[in-house]
Write a protein that holds these residues in place. Sequence first.
Motif, PDB file in Angstrom:
ATOM      1  N   MET A   1      33.603  34.887  -0.411  1.00 13.80           N
ATOM      2  CA  MET A   1      33.856  35.095  -1.825  1.00 13.80           C
ATOM      3  C   MET A   1      32.747  35.930  -2.463  1.00 13.80           C
ATOM      4  N   ASP A   2      31.512  35.719  -2.041  1.00 15.56           N
ATOM      5  CA  ASP A   2      30.397  36.513  -2.580  1.00 15.56           C
ATOM      6  C   ASP A   2      30.579  37.990  -2.248  1.00 15.56           C
ATOM      7  N   HIS A   3      31.026  38.258  -1.015  1.00 15.88           N
ATOM      8  CA  HIS A   3      31.257  39.643  -0.609  1.00 15.88           C
ATOM      9  C   HIS A   3      32.392  40.267  -1.421  1.00 15.88           C
ATOM     10  N   LEU A   4      33.449  39.495  -1.650  1.00 15.79           N
ATOM     11  CA  LEU A   4      34.577  40.005  -2.429  1.00 15.79           C
ATOM     12  C   LEU A   4      34.165  40.313  -3.862  1.00 15.79           C
ATOM     13  N   LEU A   5      33.396  39.407  -4.470  1.00 10.37           N
ATOM     14  CA  LEU A   5      32.953  39.627  -5.850  1.00 10.37           C
ATOM     15  C   LEU A   5      32.017  40.837  -5.945  1.00 10.37           C
ATOM     16  N   ALA A   6      31.157  40.982  -4.948  1.00  8.23           N
ATOM     17  CA  ALA A   6      30.239  42.125  -4.944  1.00  8.23           C
ATOM     18  C   ALA A   6      31.008  43.437  -4.807  1.00  8.23           C
ATOM     19  N   SER A   7      32.030  43.445  -3.942  1.00  9.42           N
ATOM     20  CA  SER A   7      32.846  44.651  -3.765  1.00  9.42           C
ATOM     21  C   SER A   7      33.633  44.968  -5.022  1.00  9.42           C
ATOM     22  N   ALA A   8      34.153  43.919  -5.683  1.00  5.79           N
ATOM     23  CA  ALA A   8      34.913  44.125  -6.912  1.00  5.79           C
ATOM     24  C   ALA A   8      34.044  44.746  -8.006  1.00  5.79           C
ATOM     25  N   LYS A   9      32.801  44.271  -8.110  1.00  4.68           N
ATOM     26  CA  LYS A   9      31.898  44.830  -9.120  1.00  4.68           C
ATOM     27  C   LYS A   9      31.495  46.258  -8.777  1.00  4.68           C
ATOM     28  N   ARG A  10      31.391  46.534  -7.497  1.00  5.16           N
ATOM     29  CA  ARG A  10      30.942  47.865  -7.074  1.00  5.16           C
ATOM     30  C   ARG A  10      32.014  48.922  -7.286  1.00  5.16           C
ATOM     31  N   TYR A  11      33.257  48.604  -6.882  1.00  5.15           N
ATOM     32  CA  TYR A  11      34.310  49.620  -6.909  1.00  5.15           C
ATOM     33  C   TYR A  11      35.196  49.547  -8.154  1.00  5.15           C
ATOM     34  N   ARG A  12      35.222  48.418  -8.825  1.00  5.49           N
ATOM     35  CA  ARG A  12      36.000  48.238 -10.050  1.00  5.49           C
ATOM     36  C   ARG A  12      37.435  48.756  -9.881  1.00  5.49           C
ATOM     37  N   ASN A  13      37.890  49.576 -10.815  1.00  7.77           N
ATOM     38  CA  ASN A  13      39.286  50.020 -10.789  1.00  7.77           C
ATOM     39  C   ASN A  13      39.596  51.050  -9.705  1.00  7.77           C
ATOM     40  N   TRP A  14      38.571  51.517  -8.998  1.00  5.38           N
ATOM     41  CA  TRP A  14      38.816  52.456  -7.906  1.00  5.38           C
ATOM     42  C   TRP A  14      39.631  51.812  -6.782  1.00  5.38           C
ATOM     43  N   VAL A  15      39.641  50.466  -6.732  1.00  8.13           N
ATOM     44  CA  VAL A  15      40.404  49.799  -5.676  1.00  8.13           C
ATOM     45  C   VAL A  15      41.902  50.082  -5.802  1.00  8.13           C
ATOM     46  N   PHE A  16      42.342  50.436  -7.009  1.00  3.81           N
ATOM     47  CA  PHE A  16      43.764  50.703  -7.216  1.00  3.81           C
ATOM     48  C   PHE A  16      44.149  52.147  -6.897  1.00  3.81           C
TER      49      PHE A  16
END
Length: 309
Positions: free
Chosen positions: A89-104
């Motif tokens: 979960m820590d890795h997922l949250l860190a990735s979400a903060k790093r890439y933000r809306n670029w994941v879409f």
Amino acid sequence: MTSATFWDNLLELFYVLIGLQLAYTSYKVFTDKQNSKRIGSGLFWLDLGLLFALGKVLPTVISGLLVVCLGIITIFNQFEVGKFASFSMDHLLASAKRYRNWVFFPVLCLAVISMLLAKFIPGSSKVAIGLAAVIGTGFAWVIFKGSAKATMAESDRMIQAMGTSGVLPQLLAALGVIFSLSGVGTVIANAIGGVVPEGSRFFGVVAYVLGMVIFTAIMGNAFAAFTVITAGIGIPFVIANGANPAIAAALAMTAGYCGTLLTPMAANFNALPASLMEMKNPYGVIKEQAPMATVMILVHIALMYFWAF
């Protein structure tokens, strides 16, 4: 080589690539010692991979036997979804903060690029989604520093997570063709002919939209409904009265999705989420979707009546 031949060959290449990915999944399952049914599960994915990769050259009898084998594996309960390590979960949250809306962005590429290809490059519509997927994957590699190995591993994870339901769209589409060839569409047309006034565009549209909704609710998927309802209602009562076939057919398909929102037969969309979320009401998802589905049915009737003609 003609343009049509080029697109046909490219389409076949995509089928081969899917088959190779399924073969890779088969290999991973065969070597997964935690899977108590790895032999049956591995054979299932290998079987499906052969159908995708070699479907064009295999004799129809062999293809039919391979499809029967898929059913035998599942009937005798020899299929099991593989187990994967959970993400941190820590890795997922860190990735979400790093890439933000670029994941879409890679996902949105599927819709935008496929639409542009189909609209501006003649003949490309049959491979537009495949090409868009390749381009979207390339963007994903650039944005997330991905690799071919990671892509194959995550594709394997997704395929195994879908399980046997992954073949449902192909089976339902085939079922729709079988229903059409067996004359179900003619029976429906004869029944509707006694109700819909001859030459009435409005009632023809209502019958087409509601027919897609109801038949989709019965079958659980709009693919199976589309062929039958279009042959039985769409062509004789809508298109024959002057409707644009492309617009009417596209709206009929999305009208069928309104039926998907209303039926427990669409297990992947309605029953499975209720089970995973441990909802007290097994029909809770349908209950929440029903008002919007009803509104969208009315919207489809209006759009087809005013836009298709």
